[in-house]
Design an enzyme around this catalytic site. Structure first.
Site, PDB file in Angstrom:
ATOM      1  N   LYS A  15      44.731  33.568  40.766  1.00 14.15           N
ATOM      2  CA  LYS A  15      44.022  33.962  39.545  1.00 14.15           C
ATOM      3  C   LYS A  15      42.885  32.990  39.248  1.00 14.15           C
ATOM      4  O   LYS A  15      41.814  33.378  38.744  1.00 14.15           O
ATOM      5  CB  LYS A  15      44.990  34.037  38.365  1.00 14.15           C
ATOM      6  CG  LYS A  15      44.337  34.511  37.059  1.00 14.15           C
ATOM      7  CD  LYS A  15      43.738  35.898  37.183  1.00 14.15           C
ATOM      8  CE  LYS A  15      42.989  36.324  35.914  1.00 14.15           C
ATOM      9  NZ  LYS A  15      43.866  36.573  34.761  1.00 14.15           N
ATOM     10  N   THR A  35      47.807  34.126  32.370  1.00 14.52           N
ATOM     11  CA  THR A  35      47.028  33.219  33.214  1.00 14.52           C
ATOM     12  C   THR A  35      47.302  31.809  32.720  1.00 14.52           C
ATOM     13  O   THR A  35      46.960  31.468  31.580  1.00 14.52           O
ATOM     14  CB  THR A  35      45.528  33.543  33.157  1.00 14.52           C
ATOM     15  OG1 THR A  35      45.326  34.860  33.670  1.00 14.52           O
ATOM     16  CG2 THR A  35      44.731  32.553  33.990  1.00 14.52           C
ATOM     17  N   LYS A  64      39.748  29.173  28.212  1.00 10.29           N
ATOM     18  CA  LYS A  64      41.014  28.568  28.621  1.00 10.29           C
ATOM     19  C   LYS A  64      41.211  28.678  30.127  1.00 10.29           C
ATOM     20  O   LYS A  64      41.568  27.710  30.810  1.00 10.29           O
ATOM     21  CB  LYS A  64      42.172  29.247  27.882  1.00 10.29           C
ATOM     22  CG  LYS A  64      43.564  28.826  28.292  1.00 10.29           C
ATOM     23  CD  LYS A  64      44.214  29.772  29.304  1.00 10.29           C
ATOM     24  CE  LYS A  64      44.445  31.152  28.745  1.00 10.29           C
ATOM     25  NZ  LYS A  64      45.153  32.040  29.720  1.00 10.29           N
TER      26      LYS A  64
END
Length: 298
Positions: free
Chosen positions: A176, A101, A244
């Site tokens: 995502k 990701t 993150k």
């Protein structure tokens, strides 16, 4: 079309999910080259036939499909770019697939750089956590050229079940981000739901079983809610990695002119959780923070 008889897969990153993904590929008959920063994480895979490489360059030269599943955008940049990176060392016509990701903008940068080197690049982040990785049931969100996607499809089908090409380079990462935004506030709701049940004097296990079959149903409720009740905070997905992801999602949201108050709240809470020493716990550990604020002993 790439098959087990024509592909030698190089896999970089053997964390919570990467190791299971490699096992599934090997079980499907693929030959695997592996590299990760800590070689001890690869020992189990080496024992069952994976081939170790000392750096991304060596792995790239020996593979015609390369999959990366690392931690942060900076890690992605490091393994792809530079003299020792994938792009400078892979053979022409190799497929490179980043399943980390990461930033949509970085996915586009890799795609364009790969094209100049005669390589085909896809961004293909996943969802489903450690359970999906082990069971080969990941959701895979791909971005890139359809021809490359069609060639790689058999590999994706080993790793996941809900597999889609969402658009050009970067589309997988944008998808995502949408996924993580949906999860972010859902995790708060799952924690608050369980805490409410406990504070109201209910049997939280029975409540969870009941509402998991109704309109409140979600992966987080059924799977992570159960771990919360068992006080199992082992990482299926690290708190630090979720932070993150949310930071990338918030940056991307601001770039396209979108306010994201729910995402901002979730990011704030998870940063507080990390400050409590829970950065390496699973995302379900959020209940620790909210239970403390609710004066509830778990």
């Amino acid at each position: 079309m790439i098959t087990a008889s024509t592909a030698t897969i190089g896999f970089i990153g053997l964390g919570v999910m990467g190791k299971s993904m490699v096992k599934n590929l090997m079980d499907a008959g693929y030959s695997l080259n592996v590299y990760t920063r800590t070689k001890s994480k690869a020992e189990e895979l080496l024992e069952i036939g994976a081939n170790w490489h000392d750096d991304p360059a060596s792995l790239a030269k020996a593979s015609n499909v390369i999959i990366t599943m690392v931690g942060y955008p900076a890690d992605v940049e490091k393994v792809y770019f530079g003299d020792n990176g994938i792009l400078k060392n892979a053979k022409k016509n190799t497929y490179v697939i980043d399943m980390t990701t990461s930033k949509p903008s970085l996915a586009i940068e890799i795609y364009e750089a790969a094209k100049k080197e005669g390589l085909a690049a896809l961004d293909a982040p996943v969802s489903g956590g450690d359970i999906g990785a082990k069971n080969g049931t990941l959701a895979i969100m791909a971005g890139g050229d359809k021809n490359a996607y069609d060639e790689i499809a058999p590999i994706f089908r080993v790793l996941g079940e809900r597999i889609h090409l969402l658009g050009p380079a970067g589309a997988g990462q944008h998808t995502k981000m949408a996924n993580q935004i949906a999860i972010a506030t859902n995790m708060i709701g799952v924690c608050e739901s369980i805490i409410y049940a406990k504070k109201a004097g209910l049997n939280a296990e029975e409540v969870l079983a009941t509402i998991s079959s109704g309109a409140a149903a979600s992966f987080s409720l059924s799977n992570l809610g159960k771990r919360m009740l068992e006080q199992d905070y082992e990482p299926g997905f690290y708190v630090k990695h979720f932070i993150k992801d949310m930071e990338i999602a918030l940056e991307s949201a601001h770039t396209i002119g979108m306010p994201a108050p729910g995402l901002e709240l979730s990011l704030k809470l998870y940063k507080e959780l990390a400050d409590m020493g829970e950065a390496d716990s699973g995302t379900q550990a959020l209940i620790k923070l909210l239970a403390h604020e609710a004066e509830l002993t778990l």
